[in-house]
Design an enzyme around this catalytic site. Structure first.
Site, mmCIF file in Angstrom:
data_model
loop_
_atom_site.group_PDB
_atom_site.id
_atom_site.type_symbol
_atom_site.label_atom_id
_atom_site.label_comp_id
_atom_site.label_asym_id
_atom_site.label_seq_id
_atom_site.Cartn_x
_atom_site.Cartn_y
_atom_site.Cartn_z
ATOM 1 N N GLY A 49 -78.704 -67.826 -74.195
ATOM 2 C CA GLY A 49 -78.331 -69.103 -75.726
ATOM 3 C C GLY A 49 -78.352 -69.382 -76.372
ATOM 4 O O GLY A 49 -78.396 -69.991 -76.928
ATOM 5 N N MET A 70 -73.228 -59.271 -74.326
ATOM 6 C CA MET A 70 -73.244 -58.693 -73.787
ATOM 7 C C MET A 70 -72.493 -57.293 -73.988
ATOM 8 O O MET A 70 -72.469 -56.248 -73.437
ATOM 9 C CB MET A 70 -74.652 -58.298 -73.082
ATOM 10 C CG MET A 70 -75.648 -59.077 -73.445
ATOM 11 S SD MET A 70 -75.878 -58.249 -74.504
ATOM 12 C CE MET A 70 -77.318 -57.367 -74.261
ATOM 13 N N ARG A 71 -70.479 -57.235 -74.515
ATOM 14 C CA ARG A 71 -70.137 -56.916 -74.071
ATOM 15 C C ARG A 71 -69.332 -56.128 -75.569
ATOM 16 O O ARG A 71 -69.209 -56.440 -75.863
ATOM 17 C CB ARG A 71 -68.621 -57.294 -73.010
ATOM 18 C CG ARG A 71 -69.099 -57.427 -71.751
ATOM 19 C CD ARG A 71 -67.918 -57.736 -70.743
ATOM 20 N NE ARG A 71 -68.989 -58.134 -69.648
ATOM 21 C CZ ARG A 71 -69.214 -57.551 -68.541
ATOM 22 N NH1 ARG A 71 -68.249 -56.345 -68.877
ATOM 23 N NH2 ARG A 71 -69.113 -58.253 -67.315
ATOM 24 N N ILE A 72 -68.532 -54.971 -75.598
ATOM 25 C CA ILE A 72 -68.550 -54.030 -76.685
ATOM 26 C C ILE A 72 -66.544 -54.725 -77.123
ATOM 27 O O ILE A 72 -66.209 -55.072 -75.583
ATOM 28 C CB ILE A 72 -68.113 -53.223 -76.471
ATOM 29 C CG1 ILE A 72 -69.014 -51.922 -76.362
ATOM 30 C CG2 ILE A 72 -67.110 -51.914 -77.681
ATOM 31 C CD1 ILE A 72 -69.480 -51.089 -75.693
ATOM 32 N N HIS A 117 -77.462 -59.035 -84.268
ATOM 33 C CA HIS A 117 -77.521 -58.022 -83.785
ATOM 34 C C HIS A 117 -79.378 -58.159 -83.736
ATOM 35 O O HIS A 117 -79.768 -58.387 -85.562
ATOM 36 C CB HIS A 117 -77.160 -57.189 -84.409
ATOM 37 C CG HIS A 117 -77.904 -55.991 -83.799
ATOM 38 N ND1 HIS A 117 -77.398 -55.494 -82.586
ATOM 39 C CD2 HIS A 117 -78.582 -55.314 -83.900
ATOM 40 C CE1 HIS A 117 -77.932 -54.100 -81.899
ATOM 41 N NE2 HIS A 117 -79.163 -53.534 -82.400
ATOM 42 N N GLU A 161 -83.166 -64.667 -86.046
ATOM 43 C CA GLU A 161 -81.871 -64.496 -86.005
ATOM 44 C C GLU A 161 -81.855 -66.101 -86.134
ATOM 45 O O GLU A 161 -80.171 -66.357 -86.000
ATOM 46 C CB GLU A 161 -81.539 -64.250 -84.661
ATOM 47 C CG GLU A 161 -82.116 -62.969 -83.983
ATOM 48 C CD GLU A 161 -81.689 -62.302 -82.844
ATOM 49 O OE1 GLU A 161 -80.365 -62.661 -82.283
ATOM 50 O OE2 GLU A 161 -82.265 -61.677 -82.566
#
Ligand code: GRF
Length: 227
Positions: free
Chosen positions: A14, A96-98, A115, A180
């Protein structure tokens, strides 16, 4: 300038969420984090939100359902929360999931992702390791709108950093992460200021004040147009 209600999806540490919370607290952005949702109920991201009294919900995909129905069900649960908190902009901050079509279509051009690579190079997992293994001399970070392909939607901002001969995955990741943490709040800032327009694959950013003149800049970082 409008203040957007941000819904953050995060799976882990996070630190990008923290960058948004800090930017909001310092009034670098006028938007507020309205809710944080994690697919990992024990994710540190949820603790960071709770520490500043931001609603935080852990919603793990059901172990009882398999296949595509599992993701559909999971996203339906997350959508319920996002709707409840009247979210204007969804931010994937280390999620972290599509994402599936149900969630993406519920927020057309209202989902952004960060990203750790200069897309379209090195999409997917372990982007920093991919860059090192490829022998890239330059690496970086990208923010982009989310579409139905992984790490694929229109690019909003990019920042480039050197990839050094003696870099490890950790050292390169740390250098990219700092960028980022700058690009993600700035991306929200540009969207809340109404300066971002998507034209096909390309994102047009209306001219206006730059963060480079207002906020600290990092050495050796090439900030692409829009920062
Ligand atoms: C970041 O490098 C992000 O780009 C990637 O996963 C990492 C998440 O870090 N998708 P954090 O959870 O924001 O600290």
């Amino acid at each position: 300038m409008s203040s957007l209600r941000l819904g953050i999806l995060a799976s882990g540490r996070g630190s990008n969420l923290q960058a948004l919370l800090d930017a909001s607290a310092k009034r670098w952005i006028s938007s507020r984090v309205a809710v944080v949702v994690s697919d990992v109920p024990e994710a540190k991201a949820l603790d960071r939100a709770r520490a500043v009294k931001v609603p935080a919900e852990g919603i793990a995909p059901s172990a009882a359902v398999r296949g595509p129905e599992r993701r559909r069900l999971h996203e339906r649960q997350m959508l319920k929360v996002l709707h409840h908190f009247e979210i204007d902009l969804v931010v994937l901050a280390g999620y972290m999931r599509i994402l599936g079509p149900d969630l993406i279509r519920a927020y057309p051009q209202r989902i952004v992702n960060v990203h750790p690579a200069l897309l379209p190079s090195f999409p997917g997992l372990n982007a920093q390791r991919q860059a090192l293994e490829w022998g890239a001399r330059v690496a970086g970070a990208t923010t982009h709108f989310v579409d139905e392909q992984v790490d694929h939607g229109p690019v909003i901002l990019q920042g480039a950093v050197p990839a050094r001969r003696d870099d490890t995955e950790d050292s390169l990741s740390a250098r990219i992460l700092e960028v980022e943490h700058q690009l993600l709040p700035r991306t929200v800032n540009l969207i809340e200021e109404g300066r971002v327009r998507v034209e096909g694959r390309r994102v047009h950013i209306d001219p206006g004040p730059s963060w480079k003149t207002r906020l600290p800049v990092l050495p050796d970082v090439l900030y692409g147009d829009g920062y």
